[in-house]
Design a protein around this motif. Structure first.
Motif, PDB file in Angstrom:
ATOM      1  N   LYS A  61       0.921  -1.254   0.058  1.00 53.15           N
ATOM      2  CA  LYS A  61      -0.035   0.037   0.015  1.00 53.15           C
ATOM      3  C   LYS A  61       0.729   1.365  -0.100  1.00 53.15           C
ATOM      4  O   LYS A  61       1.738   1.473   0.774  1.00 53.15           O
ATOM      5  CB  LYS A  61      -0.825   0.008   1.244  1.00 53.15           C
ATOM      6  N   VAL A  62       0.600   2.088  -1.030  1.00 46.74           N
ATOM      7  CA  VAL A  62       1.252   3.180  -0.999  1.00 46.74           C
ATOM      8  C   VAL A  62       0.285   4.414  -0.591  1.00 46.74           C
ATOM      9  O   VAL A  62      -0.709   4.625  -1.444  1.00 46.74           O
ATOM     10  CB  VAL A  62       1.817   3.765  -2.354  1.00 46.74           C
ATOM     11  N   GLU A  65      -3.466   3.906  -1.781  1.00 48.91           N
ATOM     12  CA  GLU A  65      -3.506   3.039  -3.044  1.00 48.91           C
ATOM     13  C   GLU A  65      -2.787   1.605  -2.988  1.00 48.91           C
ATOM     14  O   GLU A  65      -1.660   1.449  -2.517  1.00 48.91           O
ATOM     15  CB  GLU A  65      -2.676   4.026  -4.097  1.00 48.91           C
ATOM     16  N   VAL A  67      -1.192  -1.431  -4.593  1.00 46.68           N
ATOM     17  CA  VAL A  67      -0.422  -2.028  -5.661  1.00 46.68           C
ATOM     18  C   VAL A  67      -0.418  -3.555  -5.527  1.00 46.68           C
ATOM     19  O   VAL A  67       0.119  -4.034  -4.587  1.00 46.68           O
ATOM     20  CB  VAL A  67       1.047  -1.364  -5.454  1.00 46.68           C
ATOM     21  N   ALA A  70       2.953  -6.469  -6.773  1.00 44.72           N
ATOM     22  CA  ALA A  70       4.031  -5.521  -6.415  1.00 44.72           C
ATOM     23  C   ALA A  70       5.246  -5.993  -6.715  1.00 44.72           C
ATOM     24  O   ALA A  70       5.730  -7.205  -6.436  1.00 44.72           O
ATOM     25  CB  ALA A  70       3.784  -5.112  -5.155  1.00 44.72           C
ATOM     26  N   LYS A  74       7.266  -1.319  -9.615  1.00 44.48           N
ATOM     27  CA  LYS A  74       6.017  -0.980  -9.569  1.00 44.48           C
ATOM     28  C   LYS A  74       5.761   0.111  -8.354  1.00 44.48           C
ATOM     29  O   LYS A  74       4.892   1.156  -8.336  1.00 44.48           O
ATOM     30  CB  LYS A  74       5.031  -2.023  -9.429  1.00 44.48           C
ATOM     31  N   VAL A  75       6.388  -0.202  -7.003  1.00 47.35           N
ATOM     32  CA  VAL A  75       6.120   0.371  -6.040  1.00 47.35           C
ATOM     33  C   VAL A  75       6.619   1.885  -6.328  1.00 47.35           C
ATOM     34  O   VAL A  75       6.224   2.813  -5.972  1.00 47.35           O
ATOM     35  CB  VAL A  75       6.708  -0.305  -4.743  1.00 47.35           C
ATOM     36  N   GLU A  77       7.234   3.608  -8.910  1.00 47.83           N
ATOM     37  CA  GLU A  77       6.574   4.179  -9.727  1.00 47.83           C
ATOM     38  C   GLU A  77       5.388   5.044  -9.173  1.00 47.83           C
ATOM     39  O   GLU A  77       4.940   6.124  -9.403  1.00 47.83           O
ATOM     40  CB  GLU A  77       5.889   3.292 -10.822  1.00 47.83           C
ATOM     41  N   ALA A  78       4.646   4.325  -8.210  1.00 50.96           N
ATOM     42  CA  ALA A  78       3.606   4.518  -7.489  1.00 50.96           C
ATOM     43  C   ALA A  78       3.964   5.936  -6.525  1.00 50.96           C
ATOM     44  O   ALA A  78       3.253   6.705  -6.398  1.00 50.96           O
ATOM     45  CB  ALA A  78       2.962   3.543  -6.660  1.00 50.96           C
ATOM     46  N   LYS A  81       4.760   8.886  -8.681  1.00 52.30           N
ATOM     47  CA  LYS A  81       3.386   9.473  -9.113  1.00 52.30           C
ATOM     48  C   LYS A  81       2.942  10.257  -7.795  1.00 52.30           C
ATOM     49  O   LYS A  81       2.356  11.375  -8.188  1.00 52.30           O
ATOM     50  CB  LYS A  81       2.301   8.371  -9.580  1.00 52.30           C
ATOM     51  N   LYS A  82       2.858   9.692  -6.815  1.00 53.57           N
ATOM     52  CA  LYS A  82       2.233  10.413  -5.694  1.00 53.57           C
ATOM     53  C   LYS A  82       3.225  11.726  -5.449  1.00 53.57           C
ATOM     54  O   LYS A  82       2.756  12.917  -5.186  1.00 53.57           O
ATOM     55  CB  LYS A  82       2.553   9.797  -4.248  1.00 53.57           C
TER      56      LYS A  82
END
Ligand code: FES
Length: 86
Positions: A61-62, A65, A67, A70, A74-75, A77-78, A81-82
């Motif tokens: 969890k980010v 959100e 993921v 995972a 990917k993490v 990237e998330a 983005k945040k």
């Protein structure tokens, strides 16, 4: 800016399904983001049991959100983005 919280599930399902590799995040995140992001391990987030057969573990969890499936990439990237959004 508020800290972004990253919770890496270390419950059995996630761990077995690849979560073990995500332990790397404990090193990468502080190096990359300093104290902007806080990374913690978490017991089962309760996501793996929702649809076991199609489970998309491991989960991270980010903030709020989720993921699924995972990977380290990917993490990150998330998180990026945040950070971009804030
Ligand atoms: S073990 Fe990770 S969500 Fe259940």
């Amino acid at each position: 800016m508020e800290k972004i919280s990253v919770k890496v599930c270390v419950g059995t399902t996630c761990f077995v399904m690849g979560g073990a590799n995500l332990q790397e995040l404990n090193d990468i995140i502080p190096k990359k983001y300093g104290d902007k992001v806080e990374v913690t391990g978490s017991n089962c987030l309760g996501l793996c049991s929702i649809n076991w057969e199609y489970s998309k573990a491991p989960y991270v969890k980010v903030d709020d959100e989720v993921v699924s499936e995972a990977t380290v990439e990917k993490v990150l990237e998330a998180i990026d983005k945040k950070i971009g959004n804030k």
